[in-house]
Design an enzyme around this catalytic site. Structure first.
Site, PDB file in Angstrom:
ATOM      1  N   ASP A   1       0.814  -1.218   0.000  1.00  0.00           N
ATOM      2  CA  ASP A   1       0.000   0.000   0.000  1.00  0.00           C
ATOM      3  C   ASP A   1       0.849   1.271   0.000  1.00  0.00           C
ATOM      4  O   ASP A   1       0.312   2.368  -0.018  1.00  0.00           O
ATOM      5  CB  ASP A   1      -0.933  -0.011   1.223  1.00  0.00           C
ATOM      6  CG  ASP A   1      -1.980   1.091   1.195  1.00  0.00           C
ATOM      7  OD1 ASP A   1      -2.568   1.321   0.122  1.00  0.00           O
ATOM      8  OD2 ASP A   1      -2.201   1.737   2.230  1.00  0.00           O
TER       9      ASP A   1
ATOM     10  N   SER B   1      -6.614   5.380  -0.191  1.00  0.00           N
ATOM     11  CA  SER B   1      -6.951   4.096  -0.809  1.00  0.00           C
ATOM     12  C   SER B   1      -8.443   3.819  -0.658  1.00  0.00           C
ATOM     13  O   SER B   1      -9.039   4.094   0.388  1.00  0.00           O
ATOM     14  CB  SER B   1      -6.156   2.968  -0.158  1.00  0.00           C
ATOM     15  OG  SER B   1      -4.773   3.191  -0.256  1.00  0.00           O
TER      16      SER B   1
ATOM     17  N   GLN C   1      -5.120  -1.752  -7.038  1.00  0.00           N
ATOM     18  CA  GLN C   1      -5.672  -0.835  -6.050  1.00  0.00           C
ATOM     19  C   GLN C   1      -6.298   0.361  -6.741  1.00  0.00           C
ATOM     20  O   GLN C   1      -5.760   0.864  -7.731  1.00  0.00           O
ATOM     21  CB  GLN C   1      -4.578  -0.338  -5.095  1.00  0.00           C
ATOM     22  CG  GLN C   1      -5.074   0.596  -4.011  1.00  0.00           C
ATOM     23  CD  GLN C   1      -3.947   1.087  -3.101  1.00  0.00           C
ATOM     24  OE1 GLN C   1      -3.165   1.940  -3.504  1.00  0.00           O
ATOM     25  NE2 GLN C   1      -3.851   0.533  -1.927  1.00  0.00           N
TER      26      GLN C   1
END
Length: 290
Positions: free
Chosen positions: A205, A230, A280
């Site tokens: 991430d 995110s 993502q």
């Protein structure tokens, strides 16, 4: 092992407070919210604690629902959705202040033989020839020194090396929406395969949306020309790997639209095995007047 890595491992060692219920804490981040990679990694730890030892994650799908409070504990509840002969499925919800902040579904599989092929590893320089993230960050005089030091502290558990300048290092001019970083844990890890998967989840991430920023010449967090977070995160674990050995994170962005940007990536071992695929989507908004 450096102290930052030990602190991260302690952070991921959740407290079990009831059957299928776990509690975790948070660590400091660059921004005043819980780092998404942390909550994803902790949720995967919670799911893994309820699966058979011979079954490892082969995929996870997650949604970031609310901004996490780094000053409050996070409670993870695990739903044992299925225990089959080959696969195990778990659903995890992370709760703070009585509200869900994150939801994860993970599937585990016992080892078995099958068809085997992969996309080859792309060209990339040897990580030993690249500056450390710390050295690179301190080499940008336009960045606020206090912000740089917070960023270095937040990532001290990982040796992360950018192949080229990150978005905040050279911005104002659009570049190809493609970025590469090498990473590994900043110390030797135990042989537990789940631990290596969890560490890779944590790191995944950190940089995936960089390629979106590159396409628009935006600097992101350190420059303040984009506000982002995110939205969701998916990973597929294809082959065994160690997170304390070099992994190439090859990332690109096929599209951005409607205040959202998509990042796709593959993670390879240094000897060329495709270990992980990652996707993502994040919200990326340009501040008014920016």
């Amino acid at each position: 092992m450096n102290q930052a890595l030990q602190d991260l491992l302690d952070l991921l060692d959740l407290e079990q407070i009831e059957e299928d219920i776990f509690r975790g804490t948070s660590r400091s981040a660059v921004v005043p919210r819980v780092f998404g990679g942390q909550v994803a990694a902790q949720a995967l730890v919670a799911a893994g604690r309820t699966a058979a030892a011979d079954r490892l994650p082969h995929s996870l799908h997650a949604y970031f629902l609310r901004m996490g409070d780094p000053g409050a504990p996070i409670v993870y509840t695990v739903d044992r959705m299925n225990d089959g002969r080959s696969f195990t499925a778990r659903r995890v919800v992370a709760v703070q202040h009585g509200k869900p902040i994150f939801a994860l579904s993970a599937s585990f599989q016992r080892p078995e033989e099958g068809l085997d092929h992969q996309t080859p590893i792309p060209p990339a320089p040897d990580p030993a020839t690249l500056p450390t993230s710390e050295d690179r960050l301190r080499g940008y005089p336009h960045l606020d020194p206090e912000t740089v030091e917070r960023f270095i502290e937040a990532r001290a558990a990982v040796d992360l090396r950018y192949v080229d300048d990150p978005p905040f290092g050279r911005y104002g001019e659009p570049r190809a929406p493609h970025s590469q970083v090498w990473f590994r844990a900043n110390g030797k890890l135990a042989d537990d395969p789940l631990l290596h998967v969890v560490l890779a989840t944590y790191v995944s991430d950190m940089t995936l949306l960089d390629s979106v920023l590159l396409a628009h010449g935006r600097g992101g967090w350190a420059v303040g020309d984009v506000v982002g977070a995110s939205l969701d995160h998916a990973m597929w674990f294809h082959r065994p790997f160690r997170a304390d050995e070099w992994l190439l994170y090859d990332q690109h962005s096929p599209t951005a639209h409607g205040g959202r940007g998509l990042g796709q990536a593959r993670i390879y071992t240094q000897d060329g095995r495709l270990a992980i695929s990652v996707i993502q989507e994040g919200v990326l908004r340009v501040p008014r007047g920016g």
